[in-house]
Write an enzyme that holds these catalytic residues in place. Structure first.
Site, PDB file in Angstrom:
ATOM      1  N   ASP A 124      -4.347 -10.611 -15.908  1.00  0.00           N
ATOM      2  CA  ASP A 124      -5.394 -11.597 -15.697  1.00  0.00           C
ATOM      3  C   ASP A 124      -6.539 -11.313 -16.665  1.00  0.00           C
ATOM      4  OD1 ASP A 124      -6.661 -13.734 -14.190  1.00  0.00           O
ATOM      5  OD2 ASP A 124      -5.474 -13.050 -12.486  1.00  0.00           O
ATOM      6  N   ASP A 151       0.862  -1.193   0.000  1.00  0.00           N
ATOM      7  CA  ASP A 151       0.000   0.000   0.000  1.00  0.00           C
ATOM      8  C   ASP A 151       0.895   1.237   0.000  1.00  0.00           C
ATOM      9  OD1 ASP A 151      -1.960   1.899   0.395  1.00  0.00           O
ATOM     10  OD2 ASP A 151      -2.103   1.528   2.558  1.00  0.00           O
ATOM     11  N   GLU A 169      -6.247 -21.228 -16.691  1.00  0.00           N
ATOM     12  CA  GLU A 169      -6.671 -21.928 -15.476  1.00  0.00           C
ATOM     13  C   GLU A 169      -7.736 -22.935 -15.893  1.00  0.00           C
ATOM     14  OE1 GLU A 169      -8.297 -20.898 -10.995  1.00  0.00           O
ATOM     15  OE2 GLU A 169      -9.106 -19.777 -12.693  1.00  0.00           O
ATOM     16  N   HIS A 182      -3.166 -17.467  -5.238  1.00  0.00           N
ATOM     17  CA  HIS A 182      -4.097 -16.630  -4.468  1.00  0.00           C
ATOM     18  C   HIS A 182      -5.349 -17.390  -4.023  1.00  0.00           C
ATOM     19  CE1 HIS A 182      -5.631 -16.632  -8.525  1.00  0.00           C
ATOM     20  NE2 HIS A 182      -6.773 -16.115  -8.111  1.00  0.00           N
ATOM     21  N   ASP A 183      -5.587 -18.577  -4.592  1.00  0.00           N
ATOM     22  CA  ASP A 183      -6.754 -19.381  -4.229  1.00  0.00           C
ATOM     23  C   ASP A 183      -6.398 -20.582  -3.362  1.00  0.00           C
ATOM     24  OD1 ASP A 183      -8.675 -17.892  -5.614  1.00  0.00           O
ATOM     25  OD2 ASP A 183      -8.349 -18.996  -7.485  1.00  0.00           O
ATOM     26  N   ASN A 197      -0.535   4.563  -0.053  1.00  0.00           N
ATOM     27  CA  ASN A 197      -1.200   5.799   0.390  1.00  0.00           C
ATOM     28  C   ASN A 197      -1.921   5.669   1.730  1.00  0.00           C
ATOM     29  OD1 ASN A 197      -3.325   4.206  -0.361  1.00  0.00           O
ATOM     30  ND2 ASN A 197      -4.134   5.578  -1.944  1.00  0.00           N
ATOM     31  N   ASP A 201      -4.316   3.705   2.816  1.00  0.00           N
ATOM     32  CA  ASP A 201      -5.738   3.344   2.932  1.00  0.00           C
ATOM     33  C   ASP A 201      -5.919   1.861   3.276  1.00  0.00           C
ATOM     34  OD1 ASP A 201      -5.107   2.089   0.556  1.00  0.00           O
ATOM     35  OD2 ASP A 201      -6.686   3.040  -0.636  1.00  0.00           O
ATOM     36  N   ASP A 224      -8.508 -16.775 -16.451  1.00  0.00           N
ATOM     37  CA  ASP A 224      -9.292 -17.294 -15.330  1.00  0.00           C
ATOM     38  C   ASP A 224     -10.323 -18.322 -15.824  1.00  0.00           C
ATOM     39  OD1 ASP A 224      -9.981 -16.885 -12.429  1.00  0.00           O
ATOM     40  OD2 ASP A 224     -11.916 -16.343 -13.290  1.00  0.00           O
ATOM     41  N   ASP A 248      -1.686  -1.270  -3.844  1.00  0.00           N
ATOM     42  CA  ASP A 248      -2.002  -0.520  -5.056  1.00  0.00           C
ATOM     43  C   ASP A 248      -0.838  -0.570  -6.041  1.00  0.00           C
ATOM     44  OD1 ASP A 248      -0.173   1.366  -3.932  1.00  0.00           O
ATOM     45  OD2 ASP A 248      -1.826   2.317  -2.839  1.00  0.00           O
TER      46      ASP A 248
END
Length: 557
Positions: free
Chosen positions: A98, A21, A254, A327-328, A23, A25, A199, A29
């Site tokens: 992706d 990150d 995938e 990520h899964d 900034n 929040d 995907d 990003d």
């Protein structure tokens, strides 16, 4: 086997929400990624796969896209994205994006139009059906639990969503849909990207009539009617002909549920479809009869059989992708290694496996640090939609909270999504704000700053593995041959190309074990290329005492 740049590459997957990150929040990003490009260059990776950064309501963390040509505000601007591409290219790295085109968001302009009326020009961009006897059009289960159909009162019909209700499936039978997809692909390729990860691409062709699925539960598995469907190869060959063949790119599809025979159709060098696929046979190794949430212990014999099958059956026909997490999926050191006493040793051992097989290795962010699974105390701390849907469904079916939480600790997708651990400062240096997902509490011990400073770290070991692939073509193109097929603790194999021959020896467990070199593997001398323990001078390979999670890669002469 044709030589190509993507066969010789190592890919690093970035999950942007959790990487860095910039900034405050609490959300990673694109400027954050840019600030870490030197780190990636130091690791030595060739290609970055960037998970979705497109405009999205974020029902499924960006895999529900509302505008394929826009960047999500939380992640930055298209100008930030262009700076990222320039920053990668100037460092000799490539970028793959992706491509999520089995479905869109229900907030995409096409779907907003589609649901207005049955005669809307966009109606046929999606899969709409009448109900049957007051029920859904068929009994398919969504991959995220519940029915795969959502009733829409405006036109009194149902639309198909194989994933979340906010992810309606596109109708690939409609040529206009395909044309739209090829246009958006061309738009990104013309911006200079180097390919796509696609995907659930093997779900875009559904069997005509959408027949009912089979099974015990209320909503049934319809996979055989929407995976590897009747027109899938026709669609992908058209995509290749219309778009991909015009650029020098890599593509990885995938494709859950494919066998090596089916994969050869997707990646055959003469077929004009994809460069490689992600198959998940090895990822299902600890799933019980009830599916992924019913965890059963995995066995090395099964693991070796699966990995070897893919190595040998695609050899000379097509190309493998090599991964043990993404990520899964849960963190590989927690799942296949030992995330306690032998975390470093087992992480290096698993890395050795992935970087010494035939195929393109994929590193998931934090894998090179040995990041681990996380155990949050309550379901409220988890963010993943699949996890929340499963928790609700399993509680309603009478399963205990403790039992469900144990499944989440093993298999939940948030294991991979906790923020990247950069240093020992608050929130692991990921953000100065409140992170969107809690950082794994072990960030004070496991972080990039610590790893970079330690010459014996997992990071530096990975760096050497990546260098080795560049120095030894046998690691990329060599033939794979399994040794000691029936050994329950050791995974060993050779890689051979011409006169060059490597021996890889891996102890997959904490118990010491003796490796006995098969008589078929003759050698006069050897050179040690890499390993996670030192080998004493003059060590003989005929009987090698392996320490916990030991890995050795030896060049035989």
């Amino acid at each position: 086997m044709k030589k190509t740049w993507w066969k010789e590459s190592v890919v690093y997957q970035i999950y942007p929400r959790s990487f860095q990150d910039s900034n405050g929040d609490g959300i990673g990003d694109i400027p954050g990624i840019i600030s870490r490009l030197d780190y990636l260059q130091k690791l030595g990776v060739d290609v970055i796969w960037l998970c979705p950064v497109y405009e999205s309501p974020n029902d499924d963390n960006g895999y529900d896209i509302s505008n394929y040509r826009g960047i999500m505000d939380e992640f930055g601007t298209i100008e930030d994205w262009e700076r990222l591409l320039d920053g990668l290219h100037s460092r000799g790295m490539k970028l793959i994006m992706d491509l999520v085109v089995n479905h869109t968001s229900d907030e995409h302009a096409w779907f907003v139009e589609s649901r207005k009326s049955k005669d809307n020009p966009y109606r046929d961009y999606y899969i709409w059906r009448d109900g049957k006897d007051g029920q859904e059009p068929n009994n398919w289960a969504s991959i995220f639990s519940g029915s795969a159909w959502k009733y829409d009162e405006t036109t009194e019909q149902y639309y198909l969503h194989l994933f979340s209700q906010k992810q309606p499936d596109l109708n690939w039978e409609n040529e206009k849909v395909r044309r739209e997809v090829y246009d958006l692909m061309t738009w990104w390729l013309d911006k200079g990207i180097d390919g796509f990860r696609m995907d659930v691409i093997n779900m875009i062709s559904k069997v005509e009539g959408l027949p009912d699925g089979e099974g015990e539960s209320k909503y049934k598995d319809g996979g055989k009617y929407f995976m590897n469907g009747p027109r899938i190869h026709e669609f992908l060959q058209e995509m290749n002909r219309e778009v991909l063949s015009k650029y020098d790119v890599m593509t990885v599809g995938e494709t859950p549920g494919v066998s090596p025979e089916e994969a050869a159709l997707y990646v055959g060098e003469d077929r004009g479809e994809l460069s490689m696929v992600f198959q998940f046979e090895s990822m299902d190794i600890d799933s019980g009869p009830g599916g992924k949430w019913y965890v059963t212990p995995w066995k090395l014999l099964d693991f070796k059989r699966i990995m070897s099958k893919w190595q040998t059956e695609l050899d000379g026909k097509g190309w493998n992708s090599l991964f043990l997490n993404n990520h899964d999926q849960p963190r590989m050191v927690s799942r296949f290694g030992n995330d306690g006493q032998y975390r470093k040793e087992s992480a290096k051992m698993l890395g050795t496996l992935l970087h010494t097989m035939q195929g393109t290795p994929f590193i998931y962010q934090g894998e090179e640090l040995g990041m681990t699974n996380v155990k949050f105390a309550t379901i409220e701390e988890y963010q993943d939609i699949e996890t929340h849907n499963m928790f609700k469904e399993h509680r309603e079916a009478g399963r205990s909270v403790e039992d469900i939480m144990a499944s989440i600790y093993s298999k939940g997708r948030d294991n991979a999504r906790t923020p990247m651990q950069w240093d020992a400062t608050e929130h692991g240096g990921f953000t100065t704000g409140t992170p969107w997902l809690v950082v794994n509490p072990n960030y004070k011990e496991i972080n990039a700053e610590e790893a970079l400073a330690d010459p014996d770290s997992i990071f530096h070991y990975y760096r050497r593995l990546i260098e080795l692939r560049k120095q030894h073509e046998v690691l990329v193109y060599g033939k794979y041959e399994l040794l000691l097929e029936d050994h329950e603790h050791i995974y060993a194999y050779t890689r051979t190309r011409g006169d060059e021959r490597l021996l890889v020896i891996l102890n997959f467990f904490a118990d010491p074990v003796t490796f006995e070199l098969p008589a078929s593997v003759g050698y006069r001398s050897y050179e040690r290329l890499i390993g996670n323990y030192e080998l004493p001078e003059g060590t003989r390979l005929e009987q090698l005492e392996l320490r916990p999670y030991e890995a050795q890669v030896l060049r035989l002469r």
